[in-house]
Enzyme design. Structure first.
Site, PDB file in Angstrom:
ATOM      1  CD  GLN A 125       0.090   0.961   3.056  1.00  0.00           C
ATOM      2  OE1 GLN A 125       0.134   2.040   2.654  1.00  0.00           O
ATOM      3  NE2 GLN A 125       0.758   0.718   4.264  1.00  0.00           N
ATOM      4  CB  SER A 128       1.702   7.348   4.967  1.00  0.00           C
ATOM      5  OG  SER A 128       0.720   7.019   5.662  1.00  0.00           O
ATOM      6  CB  SER A 172       2.798  -2.449   5.356  1.00  0.00           C
ATOM      7  OG  SER A 172       2.514  -1.556   6.116  1.00  0.00           O
ATOM      8  CD  GLU A 259      -6.019  -0.311   6.214  1.00  0.00           C
ATOM      9  OE1 GLU A 259      -6.493   0.388   5.269  1.00  0.00           O
ATOM     10  OE2 GLU A 259      -4.875  -0.474   6.812  1.00  0.00           O
ATOM     11  CG  ASN A 385      -5.947   2.646  17.710  1.00  0.00           C
ATOM     12  OD1 ASN A 385      -5.939   2.273  16.792  1.00  0.00           O
ATOM     13  ND2 ASN A 385      -5.721   1.787  18.804  1.00  0.00           N
ATOM     14  CD  GLU A 386      -3.532   8.477  19.296  1.00  0.00           C
ATOM     15  OE1 GLU A 386      -3.389   8.020  18.183  1.00  0.00           O
ATOM     16  OE2 GLU A 386      -3.258   8.307  20.103  1.00  0.00           O
TER      17      GLU A 386
END
Lengths: 404, 331
Positions: A125, A128, A172, A259, A385-386
């Site tokens: 992927q 980012s 990744s 995802e 997670n934020e």
């Protein structure tokens, strides 16, 4: 309400169990974040595909079995209970394929999916960028229309398509993968006008093309689990645009839902890990150490809760429902659960808990150490997670948007 | 597999929610805490009319049960509204008497129809489990006390021992005549304790849902620094975590109920500890996000907070539940 499996579901489960018992490698494969391990895992994907077990939920024409979501969950439970290897093709199967099924052309499906199913093509992927992480829409890599002509970097003739330039990072599997998918800014007007989600295009591109430089990045334990990708006018044909040009954000978000939803981390993985943890506890723990006992119990409870939560979601989807912001509950839960479980295992290992997975003496072939390192990334990737907690608070609890 | 409540089950829960919403349960609870059980008993009868207690009583004794899934859904609603009284102990007593059956002489026939109709409020305790108290024993029509392999119906009770939850009036059951003795008593008591743990878990889940909902409502209205405090990330993230705890406890509760219906109690301790921890976390969130107001007994939500604390210890402490989870674990 029931948790009963039909005879056909039971038969499917039994068939998977029998095949896995006969085929899962007896010794664990080397870490898939190394060149040697990557090759071994790719070979395992080929074997899985030969048994038609690599993509059970896909239609038969692309190598699957047309399995329902429930059967996919059953397969995954059997897969990890059998101690089968991690999936090197996970990015493609879980992130790109769902997007293609929703937005791809028949030509794209026929060209991309069979090779993905067999591990012939492994996908990375490329979301980012150095300046675009949680705020993904601020990405700057560009896709510029090219009407045919010569690539400046390669000098080769190109047809009608796009020239990709810029830098992707934290990709990744990109150190060893064949191709990648991601978002590129095809119309700068959106960003200039304060609407950064507009003018993005979703593209697939080869990692060995002219103009592509891949620089592996060592993760916390030094293994090249991800990479930077530098793109300098890399030519991509129109056939590798997914969905409409300029609609990339909408297209990509369907992947993000998947995802975070059901497919990225199947409950089977954690059920198997919790079973191994209980075995380790019975083998190693002081029965009087109730603090450790409670942590092991929580690992068992968490795996069961996640399995049941997923069954509930599978029922909801089977009834025609969809998972939206609810998938953020999932993502926070499994990512934090995974770390806690591995921390408990390492604490159970006593002085051996600090051994790296590469140490000769590492318990369980280093699987606890490797699993721990892998788990640490969970709360960061696939939307931190934020961000997930913001989504839960705003979309599920109805709290107002605030400053990030 | 269909692992969600079906339409009839949802409708049942909705009708209970509607009844309890209209019943002003904070006032009922405060009256109960002050020793005035009249409003509570009247509400009890109306709940019985909707079939709540009949869920734990078999048809042979004028009930419709045992129906553990419906029981779990009903007790979630009782918890959502902080219903006072020995609701858990009454269904546990019913499960005990049903399981003991003929072994009680005429006790099953004497008490079960009344429990189903709402006429009989029962309390139940297992003193061998280390708990000497029966909830609301002084106000119950029958108090069953299991001690080892004997069960007796208590004659009287000691003084009320106030609980963290003012609406829980604990007392030691005293005296009484032995009703039955033997291994069947022990087995029936273990089954009844499982039913009690399930019902307590359900009650806790409902409490937690209500605590979260009221706290969300509060932070959407309360303004500081010129904005509602619900727009602050620290507040949002705490509420998100509270929701996650509740959402992952709920399927454990449903699986525990389905298991019990099939004679398998394996998921009960996990459901109990998860639901009670989630509810307690919701209570701590509610206390924190209501500010000083949350630390007052004047705030009705304090009734929910204090019950969440009490239920953690009732019918299986967190440590007991975790130990049982590992006793039953594979591998």
């Amino acid at each position: 309400m029931d948790l009963d499996l039909s005879p056909a579901d039971e038969a499917f489960r039994a068939e998977a169990r029998a095949w896995l018992a006969a085929h899962v490698p007896r010794a664990p494969l080397p870490s898939l974040e190394t060149a040697e391990g990557f090759a071994a895992h790719r070979e395992w994907e080929r074997e899985l595909a030969a048994g038609r077990w690599s993509v059970v939920s896909w239609p038969e024409e692309y190598g699957g079995r047309g399995a329902s979501l429930l059967r996919w969950l059953l397969f995954e439970e059997e897969y990890y209970a059998a101690g089968a290897p991690g999936r090197v093709s996970q990015n493609g199967i879980n992130l790109l394929a769902p997007t293609l099924f929703e937005h791809g052309t028949p030509e794209q499906l026929a060209r991309v999916l069979p090779d993905m199913a067999s591990g012939r093509t492994v996908w990375a992927q490329a979301w980012s960028e150095p300046e675009a992480g949680s705020d993904l829409a601020s990405l700057r890599s560009t896709a510029v229309r090219t009407g045919g002509g010569t690539s400046r970097s390669s000098g080769a003739e190109s047809g009608r398509g796009w020239l990709l330039s810029g830098q992707k990072t934290w990709s990744s599997r990109a150190a060893f993968a064949d191709r990648a998918f991601g978002l590129f800014r095809s119309d700068p007007a959106g960003a200039a006008g304060g609407k950064p989600h507009r003018g993005l295009t979703y593209l697939m591109f080869p990692l060995d093309a002219d103009g592509v430089t891949v620089r592996p990045i060592g993760r916390l334990d030094g293994k090249p689990a991800f990479a930077e990708i530098f793109l300098d006018e890399v030519f991509v044909p129109d056939a590798d645009v997914i969905g409409e040009p300029g609609q990339g954000w909408r297209v990509a978000m369907s992947t993000a839902g998947n995802e975070r939803g059901l497919t990225l981390r199947s409950p089977g993985r954690f059920l198997a890990a919790a079973d191994r943890l209980v075995a380790l506890w019975r083998e190693r723990a002081d029965p009087a150490d109730t603090a450790l006992r409670d942590r092991v119990a929580d690992a068992v409870i968490g795996a069961r809760a996640y399995q049941l939560f997923t069954y509930g979601n599978a029922s909801r989807i089977a009834a025609g429902g969809t998972l939206g912001a609810e998938s953020s509950l999932n993502k926070v839960f499994w990512s934090e659960y995974d770390i806690t479980l591995h921390e408990t295992a390492l604490d159970l290992l006593g002085p051996c808990g600090e051994l790296a997975d590469t140490a000769q003496d590492a318990p369980a072939h280093g699987s606890w150490a490797e699993g721990y390192t892998f788990s640490l990334a969970g709360p960061v990737y696939a939307g931190t997670n934020e961000i997930q907690r913001d989504i839960i608070a705003e979309r599920l609890l109805g709290l107002p948007k605030g400053r990030r | 597999m269909w692992f969600l409540p079906d339409d009839a089950q949802r409708e049942f829960a909705r009708s209970l929610n509607a009844l309890l919403t209209a019943a002003d349960t904070p006032a009922v609870s405060r009256a109960w805490a002050a020793g005035d059980t009249g409003p509570g008993r009247r509400l009890w009868t109306r709940l019985a009319d909707l079939g709540v207690f009949a869920l734990a009583v078999p048809e042979a004794y004028e009930g419709v049960g045992p129906l553990p899934v419906e029981l779990a859904l009903a007790f979630t609603e009782l918890g959502r509204h902080a219903m006072p009284g020995p609701v858990v102990e009454t269904v546990a007593a019913a499960a005990f008497l049903d399981r003991l059956g003929d072994g009680t002489g005429t006790a099953a026939g004497d008490w079960l129809p009344g429990i189903a109709s709402g006429k009989t409020v029962a309390s139940f305790c297992v003193v061998t489990g280390g708990n000497p108290y029966a909830l609301d024993a002084a106000d119950a029509d029958a108090v069953l006390v299991v001690d080892g392999d004997t069960v007796r119906i208590a004659e009287s009770t000691g003084p009320v021992q106030p609980s963290a939850d003012p609406a829980r009036r604990l007392a030691r059951p005293l005296g009484g005549t032995v009703l039955a003795r033997g291994p069947r008593v022990t087995a029936a008591a273990a089954h009844a304790a499982d039913v009690a743990a399930l019902a307590t878990a359900a009650q806790a889940l409902g409490l937690g849902r209500a605590l979260l909902a009221h706290t969300v409502e509060h932070v959407r209205q309360r303004t500081q620094f010129g904005v509602v405090i619900g727009s602050f990330q620290a507040v949002k993230h705490r509420l998100a975590d509270t929701l996650i705890g509740l959402e992952f406890a709920e399927p454990l509760l449903y699986a525990a109920a389905l298991g019990l219906a099939a004679g398998d109690a394996a998921d009960i301790p996990a459901a109990k500890v998860s639901a009670c921890e989630a509810a307690y976390a919701a209570a701590r969130t509610a206390l924190q996000l209501h500010g000083a107001l949350g630390y007052t007994d004047e705030l009705d939500l304090s009734l929910w907070m204090r019950k969440a604390r009490a239920l953690r210890s009732a019918w299986g402490s967190p440590a007991d539940c975790r130990a049982r989870v590992l006793e039953g674990a594979r591998a």
